[in-house]
Design a protein around this motif. Structure first.
Motif, PDB file in Angstrom:
ATOM      1  N   LEU A 192     -25.796 -49.274  53.108  1.00 24.47           N
ATOM      2  CA  LEU A 192     -25.833 -50.579  53.773  1.00 24.47           C
ATOM      3  C   LEU A 192     -25.944 -50.041  55.381  1.00 24.47           C
ATOM      4  O   LEU A 192     -24.946 -49.513  56.159  1.00 24.47           O
ATOM      5  CB  LEU A 192     -24.621 -51.446  53.584  1.00 24.47           C
ATOM      6  N   LYS A 193     -27.264 -50.366  55.765  1.00 25.25           N
ATOM      7  CA  LYS A 193     -27.419 -49.692  57.370  1.00 25.25           C
ATOM      8  C   LYS A 193     -27.585 -50.925  58.201  1.00 25.25           C
ATOM      9  O   LYS A 193     -28.323 -51.887  57.859  1.00 25.25           O
ATOM     10  CB  LYS A 193     -28.808 -48.766  57.298  1.00 25.25           C
ATOM     11  N   LEU A 194     -26.993 -50.748  59.452  1.00 22.67           N
ATOM     12  CA  LEU A 194     -27.260 -51.668  60.604  1.00 22.67           C
ATOM     13  C   LEU A 194     -27.918 -50.676  61.591  1.00 22.67           C
ATOM     14  O   LEU A 194     -26.986 -49.980  62.037  1.00 22.67           O
ATOM     15  CB  LEU A 194     -25.982 -52.275  60.865  1.00 22.67           C
ATOM     16  N   GLY A 195     -29.194 -50.950  62.071  1.00 26.07           N
ATOM     17  CA  GLY A 195     -29.824 -49.857  62.923  1.00 26.07           C
ATOM     18  C   GLY A 195     -29.597 -48.455  62.328  1.00 26.07           C
ATOM     19  O   GLY A 195     -30.337 -48.397  61.210  1.00 26.07           O
ATOM     20  N   SER A 196     -29.043 -47.550  63.074  1.00 29.18           N
ATOM     21  CA  SER A 196     -29.272 -46.170  62.867  1.00 29.18           C
ATOM     22  C   SER A 196     -27.890 -45.993  62.181  1.00 29.18           C
ATOM     23  O   SER A 196     -27.543 -44.672  61.680  1.00 29.18           O
ATOM     24  CB  SER A 196     -29.354 -45.247  63.672  1.00 29.18           C
ATOM     25  N   GLY A 197     -26.940 -46.969  61.889  1.00 31.40           N
ATOM     26  CA  GLY A 197     -25.804 -46.611  61.683  1.00 31.40           C
ATOM     27  C   GLY A 197     -25.418 -47.088  59.975  1.00 31.40           C
ATOM     28  O   GLY A 197     -26.083 -48.143  59.575  1.00 31.40           O
ATOM     29  N   VAL A 198     -24.483 -46.509  59.399  1.00 27.40           N
ATOM     30  CA  VAL A 198     -24.324 -46.844  58.131  1.00 27.40           C
ATOM     31  C   VAL A 198     -22.711 -47.754  58.059  1.00 27.40           C
ATOM     32  O   VAL A 198     -21.794 -47.158  58.664  1.00 27.40           O
ATOM     33  CB  VAL A 198     -23.968 -45.705  56.910  1.00 27.40           C
ATOM     34  N   ILE A 199     -22.716 -48.976  57.367  1.00 23.96           N
ATOM     35  CA  ILE A 199     -21.338 -49.620  57.269  1.00 23.96           C
ATOM     36  C   ILE A 199     -20.877 -49.362  56.098  1.00 23.96           C
ATOM     37  O   ILE A 199     -19.571 -49.813  55.704  1.00 23.96           O
ATOM     38  CB  ILE A 199     -21.715 -51.036  57.827  1.00 23.96           C
ATOM     39  N   GLY A 200     -21.579 -49.021  54.965  1.00 21.47           N
ATOM     40  CA  GLY A 200     -21.062 -49.148  53.644  1.00 21.47           C
ATOM     41  C   GLY A 200     -21.868 -48.503  52.510  1.00 21.47           C
ATOM     42  O   GLY A 200     -23.076 -48.234  53.014  1.00 21.47           O
ATOM     43  N   VAL A 201     -21.770 -48.681  51.212  1.00 19.68           N
ATOM     44  CA  VAL A 201     -22.614 -48.498  50.011  1.00 19.68           C
ATOM     45  C   VAL A 201     -22.562 -49.334  49.082  1.00 19.68           C
ATOM     46  O   VAL A 201     -21.545 -49.869  48.744  1.00 19.68           O
ATOM     47  CB  VAL A 201     -22.394 -46.938  49.729  1.00 19.68           C
ATOM     48  N   LEU A 202     -23.614 -49.689  48.657  1.00 23.16           N
ATOM     49  CA  LEU A 202     -23.753 -50.640  47.376  1.00 23.16           C
ATOM     50  C   LEU A 202     -24.236 -50.003  46.078  1.00 23.16           C
ATOM     51  O   LEU A 202     -25.278 -48.936  46.097  1.00 23.16           O
ATOM     52  CB  LEU A 202     -25.122 -51.584  47.944  1.00 23.16           C
ATOM     53  N   PHE A 203     -23.620 -50.082  45.268  1.00 31.42           N
ATOM     54  CA  PHE A 203     -23.619 -49.412  43.904  1.00 31.42           C
ATOM     55  C   PHE A 203     -23.951 -50.392  42.785  1.00 31.42           C
ATOM     56  O   PHE A 203     -23.617 -51.328  42.644  1.00 31.42           O
ATOM     57  CB  PHE A 203     -22.424 -48.718  43.576  1.00 31.42           C
ATOM     58  N   ALA A 204     -24.986 -49.790  41.987  1.00 32.89           N
ATOM     59  CA  ALA A 204     -25.347 -50.439  40.462  1.00 32.89           C
ATOM     60  C   ALA A 204     -24.892 -49.002  39.488  1.00 32.89           C
ATOM     61  O   ALA A 204     -25.479 -48.204  39.754  1.00 32.89           O
ATOM     62  CB  ALA A 204     -26.380 -50.925  40.415  1.00 32.89           C
ATOM     63  N   ALA A 205     -24.249 -49.460  38.385  1.00 37.61           N
ATOM     64  CA  ALA A 205     -23.864 -48.489  37.421  1.00 37.61           C
ATOM     65  C   ALA A 205     -23.815 -48.870  36.173  1.00 37.61           C
ATOM     66  O   ALA A 205     -23.481 -50.236  35.785  1.00 37.61           O
ATOM     67  CB  ALA A 205     -22.678 -47.827  37.830  1.00 37.61           C
ATOM     68  N   ASP A 206     -24.063 -48.167  35.048  1.00 41.12           N
ATOM     69  CA  ASP A 206     -24.082 -48.439  33.633  1.00 41.12           C
ATOM     70  C   ASP A 206     -22.916 -47.380  32.836  1.00 41.12           C
ATOM     71  O   ASP A 206     -22.717 -46.103  33.405  1.00 41.12           O
ATOM     72  CB  ASP A 206     -25.302 -48.303  33.058  1.00 41.12           C
ATOM     73  N   ARG A 207     -22.445 -47.865  32.060  1.00 39.38           N
ATOM     74  CA  ARG A 207     -21.715 -46.862  31.310  1.00 39.38           C
ATOM     75  C   ARG A 207     -22.268 -46.075  30.091  1.00 39.38           C
ATOM     76  O   ARG A 207     -21.543 -45.746  29.077  1.00 39.38           O
ATOM     77  CB  ARG A 207     -20.395 -47.729  30.540  1.00 39.38           C
ATOM     78  N   ARG A 208     -23.615 -45.968  30.092  1.00 41.98           N
ATOM     79  CA  ARG A 208     -24.265 -45.148  29.229  1.00 41.98           C
ATOM     80  C   ARG A 208     -25.402 -44.455  30.310  1.00 41.98           C
ATOM     81  O   ARG A 208     -25.656 -44.673  31.369  1.00 41.98           O
ATOM     82  CB  ARG A 208     -25.112 -45.948  28.403  1.00 41.98           C
ATOM     83  N   VAL A 209     -25.861 -43.419  29.679  1.00 44.34           N
ATOM     84  CA  VAL A 209     -27.058 -42.741  30.342  1.00 44.34           C
ATOM     85  C   VAL A 209     -28.040 -43.669  30.549  1.00 44.34           C
ATOM     86  O   VAL A 209     -28.814 -44.258  29.607  1.00 44.34           O
ATOM     87  CB  VAL A 209     -27.483 -41.488  29.552  1.00 44.34           C
TER      88      VAL A 209
END
Length: 655
Positions: A192-209
């Motif tokens: 999650l970027k604002l300008g050149s800085g990062v304020i956080g991370v957004l994830f999507a995930a599964d419980r399988r390969v």
């Protein structure tokens, strides 16, 4: 003739059946069926080759169209997401919507978001959707730790189809335990970027390969870009709302302070006007009472609770005393009184300062009046000196001089001799009371003379410095009050008042009343001598710092008084018993004389009186009720015996 061959369906272009399939959006296997039908129908090799070529072109076109439709759907979803996020104002609602839409866009089993903590220097789990593990929901990741820490540190997307088998990022026990509790396998994280800085991370995930393709990574990255803007907007709105709230509070304070300042300015103007036109202390109290909407009065120091007065004097501020406020009116270490605001348990700080300022103005007025009155005080002192030292003065001139200072020397007065009990104050005081600065006892004696002069001025009396102390001549009112009670009580009151002003014990002796000082100036000098003897008797008896008159010393008062008021002494000592005998026809005085003559023995007393011993006991009990329970104490017994002798002598001389 050989049989005629069926006509080749070559009249129809090879692309035609595939165009129909493309138009209807048929699945890929339908394109293969068109070639199979032609082969079954016995189409030539050229025809089959043309159909195969057309099929491949059609499948390529179909794949391109599907990609375009998917991108159109994704763009539509992103547009809807941006629209939805733009409509949210609450930060928590924005964060929840971002995570929920990320899970929906990629069709994953869970989605979550971590935000950077600039204070701790790490990232922490902020929002989850589809999560079932409490430990996972409370994870914190150091920069570079785990997949999310790597994304936050590098500001680049990272994806893994099998988290625990991926060696590209730093595994930690805490993070791996949380991921294992949640059962996650495939994880995609985008910054999650604002300008050149990062304020956080957004994830999507599964419980399988699962393999996340480039389109899914790009889709989540685009969603994260919108999300970062929405987060920044929500933060700005929250900060704006907070700023508006603070601004409203500040405006309220400003409005309140403005009113307070206006009141303070009003008080300042009114007090300045009072000073300029020569207003008095009560005028100041009335002005402050009107502004503070309460009851304000100036009162003597002795009428104010000592604890509150001491606290106010110590720190120079008004202090709370129950539901009242007390502001000491002082000059240096001398307390002149106090301003008391009643019935205001809560007082605004500025209003408190207003009360303190009024106390200061009151002090200045009192000092100004005192300075203006010093000339009058000297006139009073000179007049009293003439009464003490020049008994042959013309009574008419004495009355005229007394009238100039509002004194009436034709009414009864009492003379008081006062002395401050301070070893440094030994030695004579100048006649004008102006003890020289730096001299022994200068401060205490100066305050004593000032306090005595002030007391004389307020009671229409006279005061002068004399014999290492001061002398006052105060009038009796219609009830015989010389500043508080009979001469003895008046002396005690004067001792308290002067002691409070001087802040040291002051011993005061009082004379018997002088009927008319102007008509008989010599009586003033005699009364002063009597007051001095009473004052010195107090000091000899260890009662320094108190006040008394000759009548307070019992039979010693006969020695202290010039008039030798024998009848008065006998009356004060035995009057109750004599009155009882007169009313009832009893012989209590005779029994009392016999009792003392018999050595205070009831048995010998009954022989002397020729009565039963029970009769003696009954008479002594009655005497005790009339004279008080301590009548047989050594000091009282001595006074009673002397009074009995004087009474008997007076009766004999009368006969």
């Amino acid at each position: 003739m050989p049989p005629q061959q069926p006509a080749e369906p070559s009249a129809e272009p090879a692309e035609t059946p595939f165009l129909d399939l493309l138009a209807t959006g048929a699945p890929a296997e339908d394109f293969e069926r068109a070639v199979l039908r032609a082969r079954a129908a016995g189409a030539s090799a050229e025809r089959l080759a043309a159909l195969e070529h057309a099929k491949l072109l059609a499948l390529r076109v179909r794949t391109e169209l599907e990609g375009r439709r998917r991108r159109e759907a994704e763009l539509s979803a992103l547009y809807e997401t941006a629209h939805d996020l733009a409509g949210l104002r609450d930060l928590d609602a924005v964060l929840r919507a971002i995570v929920q839409r990320a899970r929906s866009l990629l069709g994953t089993e869970t989605a979550y978001m971590t935000l950077n903590d600039p204070v701790e220097g790490d990232t922490y789990m902020r929002v989850t959707d589809g999560s079932v593990s409490a430990r996972f929901q409370q994870l914190r990741l150091g920069m570079g730790e785990g997949l999310g820490g790597l994304v936050a540190q590098t500001a680049r997307p990272y994806v893994t189809d099998s988290y625990f088998d991926d060696p590209r990022f730093q595994h930690t026990r805490a993070i791996d335990t949380g991921v294992r509790d949640e059962g996650l396998v495939a994880i995609l994280g985008v910054p999650l970027k604002l300008g050149s800085g990062v304020i956080g991370v957004l994830f999507a995930a599964d419980r399988r390969v699962r393999v996340f393709d480039h389109a899914e990574i790009a889709l989540l990255s685009a969603h994260a870009a919108h999300a970062a803007v929405a987060i920044d907007t929500a933060n700005l709105l929250a900060e704006t709302r907070k700023a508006m709230t603070e601004l409203e509070a500040a405006n309220e304070i400003i409005r309140d302070r403005s009113g307070v300042i206006e009141r303070a300015s009003e008080v300042h103007d009114r007090l300045a006007e009072l000073v300029l036109r020569g207003g008095g202390v009560q005028d100041v109290a009335a002005a402050v009472a009107e502004v503070l909407d309460g009851t304000v009065e100036f009162t003597d120091a002795e009428r104010v609770p000592a604890d509150a007065l001491d606290r106010s004097r110590a720190d120079g501020h008004a202090v709370r005393d129950g539901d009242d406020w007390v502001a000491a009116v002082r000059s240096g270490s001398e307390v002149l009184g106090a301003l008391v605001l009643r019935g205001h348990p809560r007082l605004d700080p500025v209003d408190q300062r207003t009360l303190e300022r009024a106390a200061m103005v009151t002090s200045l007025l009192l000092l100004a009046h005192r300075t203006a009155g010093e000339a009058e005080q000297r006139v009073r002192g000179e007049l009293l000196d003439d009464l003490l030292e020049a008994p042959d003065r013309d009574p008419r001139l004495l009355r005229e001089r007394a009238a100039r200072v509002a004194a009436d020397l034709d009414v009864p007065h009492v003379v008081f001799a006062a002395r401050v009990e301070d070893p440094s104050c030994e030695g004579p005081v100048p006649a004008d009371g102006a003890v020289r600065a730096g001299g022994p006892g200068a401060t205490a004696r100066q305050r004593l003379w000032s306090a005595a002069s002030h007391l004389a001025a307020t009671r229409q009396g006279l005061a002068a410095a004399r014999d290492a102390g001061v002398v006052l001549l105060l009038p009796l009112d219609r009830d015989g009050d010389a500043g508080g009670g009979e001469p003895g009580e008046a002396a005690r009151r004067v001792a308290r008042q002067l002691g409070a002003a001087v802040q040291a014990p002051v011993t005061v002796g009082a004379s018997a009343p002088v009927p008319a000082p102007a008509a008989e100036p010599a009586a003033v000098a005699a009364a002063y001598a009597q007051a001095r003897r009473c004052r010195e008797a107090l000091r000899v008896l260890g009662r320094a710092g108190q006040g008394a008159a000759a009548e307070d010393f019992g039979f010693l008062g006969l020695l202290l008084a010039d008039g030798r008021d024998v009848d008065g002494f006998v009356r004060r000592t035995l009057g109750e018993v004599a009155d009882y005998d007169a009313r009832r026809g009893t012989e209590l005085l005779r029994t009392l004389r016999a009792y003392f003559d018999s050595g205070m023995s009831p048995a010998r007393t009954k022989d002397a009186l020729h009565v039963h011993v029970n009769t003696v006991a009954q008479r002594l009990d009655r005497i005790g009720r009339l004279l008080g329970p301590d009548w047989q104490s050594p000091s009282r017994a001595l006074e009673i015996q002397l009074a009995l002798r004087l009474h008997q002598l007076s009766a004999a001389l009368g006969d």
